[in-house]
Write an enzyme that holds these catalytic residues in place. Sequence first.
Site, mmCIF file in Angstrom:
data_model
loop_
_atom_site.group_PDB
_atom_site.id
_atom_site.type_symbol
_atom_site.label_atom_id
_atom_site.label_comp_id
_atom_site.label_asym_id
_atom_site.label_seq_id
_atom_site.Cartn_x
_atom_site.Cartn_y
_atom_site.Cartn_z
ATOM 1 N N GLU A 33 0.927 -1.077 -0.089
ATOM 2 C CA GLU A 33 -0.028 0.101 0.221
ATOM 3 C C GLU A 33 0.887 1.194 -0.020
ATOM 4 O O GLU A 33 0.384 2.043 -0.496
ATOM 5 C CB GLU A 33 -0.954 0.049 1.392
ATOM 6 C CG GLU A 33 -2.161 -0.810 1.039
ATOM 7 C CD GLU A 33 -3.311 -0.615 2.099
ATOM 8 O OE1 GLU A 33 -2.954 0.193 3.136
ATOM 9 O OE2 GLU A 33 -4.075 -1.537 2.135
ATOM 10 N N HIS A 59 10.512 -26.190 1.073
ATOM 11 C CA HIS A 59 9.592 -27.336 0.608
ATOM 12 C C HIS A 59 8.449 -26.811 -0.187
ATOM 13 O O HIS A 59 7.463 -27.558 -0.661
ATOM 14 C CB HIS A 59 8.984 -28.207 1.607
ATOM 15 C CG HIS A 59 10.285 -28.987 2.460
ATOM 16 N ND1 HIS A 59 10.830 -30.068 2.020
ATOM 17 C CD2 HIS A 59 10.936 -28.449 3.571
ATOM 18 C CE1 HIS A 59 11.892 -30.160 3.028
ATOM 19 N NE2 HIS A 59 11.919 -29.216 4.021
ATOM 20 N N LYS A 71 -13.034 0.928 -1.461
ATOM 21 C CA LYS A 71 -14.098 1.270 -0.500
ATOM 22 C C LYS A 71 -15.313 1.878 -1.088
ATOM 23 O O LYS A 71 -16.557 1.637 -0.716
ATOM 24 C CB LYS A 71 -13.577 1.919 0.565
ATOM 25 C CG LYS A 71 -12.541 1.215 1.502
ATOM 26 C CD LYS A 71 -12.216 2.106 2.925
ATOM 27 C CE LYS A 71 -11.033 1.263 3.696
ATOM 28 N NZ LYS A 71 -10.743 1.822 5.027
HETATM 29 O O1 PA5 Z 1 -3.364 1.155 5.606
HETATM 30 C C1 PA5 Z 1 -4.645 1.743 5.577
HETATM 31 O O2 PA5 Z 1 -4.689 2.648 5.523
HETATM 32 C C2 PA5 Z 1 -5.803 0.567 4.982
HETATM 33 O O3 PA5 Z 1 -5.171 -0.633 4.888
HETATM 34 C C3 PA5 Z 1 -6.672 0.361 6.436
HETATM 35 O O4 PA5 Z 1 -5.756 -0.066 7.538
HETATM 36 C C4 PA5 Z 1 -7.697 -0.545 6.098
HETATM 37 O O5 PA5 Z 1 -8.478 -0.143 5.019
HETATM 38 C C5 PA5 Z 1 -8.865 -0.449 7.356
HETATM 39 O O6 PA5 Z 1 -9.149 0.851 7.543
HETATM 40 P P1 PA5 Z 1 -9.826 1.481 8.812
HETATM 41 O O7 PA5 Z 1 -8.892 1.248 9.932
HETATM 42 O O8 PA5 Z 1 -10.282 2.720 8.524
HETATM 43 O O9 PA5 Z 1 -11.164 0.583 9.063
#
Ligand code: PA5
Length: 454
Positions: A294, A315, A428
């Site tokens: 990300e 393995h 989202k």
């Molecule tokens: O790193 C990030 O921002 C995302 O992966 C969020 O952690 C993930 O989408 C969950 O979001 P939230 O904590 O708002 O539910």
Amino acid sequence: MLKLNFKNSDISVIGEENGLNIENEFNNYSSQVADIIKSLNQRKDKPGEWLQWMNLGYNEETVWYVKEFASLVDGRFDNILVLGIGGSALGGLAVTEALLKPYWNLLTKEQRKGLPKIFFLDNIDPDSINGILEALDLKKTLVNVITKSGDTAETMSQFMIIRDLLQKELGDDYRKNIVATTDKKMGILRQLADQEGYKIFYVPDDVGGRFSVFSSVGLVPFALVGLDIDQIMNGIKDMDLELKNTDIHQNIAAQGALINFLMDRNKGKNISVLMPYSSRLKYIPSWFSQLWAESLGKGNLGLTPLNAVGATDQHSLLQLFNEGPNNKLITFIRIKNFDTTLEIPKIFEYTGIGYLGGKTVNDLMNAEADSTIVSLIDYKRPSLTITIDKIDEYNIAQLLYMFEVQTAIIGELYNINSFDQPAVEQSKNYIYALMGRAGFDGSVEVLREKLELV
Ligand code: PA5
């Protein structure tokens, strides 16, 4: 302290085609890297830079409140159930798996010294949700719902199911079984917590999900299952001081970042494998994958993370690592001292496995890691090795914090913003639209048309 050995990525070991002249590269990039480290440390307190995670090791107030809460609920619950996804779950999962006694949830209450079991629900598989609800007595379960945005559909749908059941089982007292971790100002969970009166912890501003493991996102569950969060803080603080060093020769996060960056850019190694030789560290690659994917997957750039565990994946994946495309840089994590030394009994001496008797499984684990590293050298495949002294709060905090700083530095080398996640947000928004959330209906028709194409 962590040690990074990079010699197996050097031309002197694996040759010019696949290796780097690391000393030369450190010298070539020393001033750029020093500027990056200086700049990160200068910008870290500036709102909007998303660098507040660099201050989490110093957040004594949160540590105090978390400990106070843990002592208030001490002995009241048999289970902690964490609801969250992505950055709101992976750090907690990786750290508890590493630091709790193995098979924690199978131990008796006595073996757990009265501390609760811990479960992470990080998906919306209906069978799994139903399964955990059948397995847990909700009356004896503290639900920690974690979502920074406060409205992630996966987490909030789990929460709605469980909150409803809690109220049915416990009446008005249900709120005592909920602790929310979310943003201070925004989001629906924030409103609900106020409205319904749950205990609440805040994710600080400018801490993205994947950098939030040492905020209340991780600290609350860690304290609830008895992990030493002071030692976690000490590990981060000491590592933070080390990583403030602007000399790349002295800064392992900068070294790892530069080697990964150059291996991608100059040697075509765009897959980054993380392979701890420890089952307890098996979820650290999952946490790291999210951090790397990300943060760095932007503008057609980025390194594809691949999770592995030694010795198991010798393995499975090792064949590909050695004889598949030479497009990977493998980072091993090795443990110098396991908690246990386990001797293999001297039995079956008359058979072909007799040689194992009298050795330890620890010897075998080390031999397996050594043999993998040597076989990679034979095939001219680069690797890095991080060694940690032992698995404890201090060292695991150091390791994860080092990876966070490494990610920030490599992001600067790529010249991308490591702290946003537009593609995650887009997905989202599509989910909200498809599920009929008000304000997202504009794109529903377009989405449906596209779905008909597939
Ligand atoms: O790193 C990030 O921002 C995302 O992966 C969020 O952690 C993930 O989408 C969950 O979001 P939230 O904590 O708002 O539910």
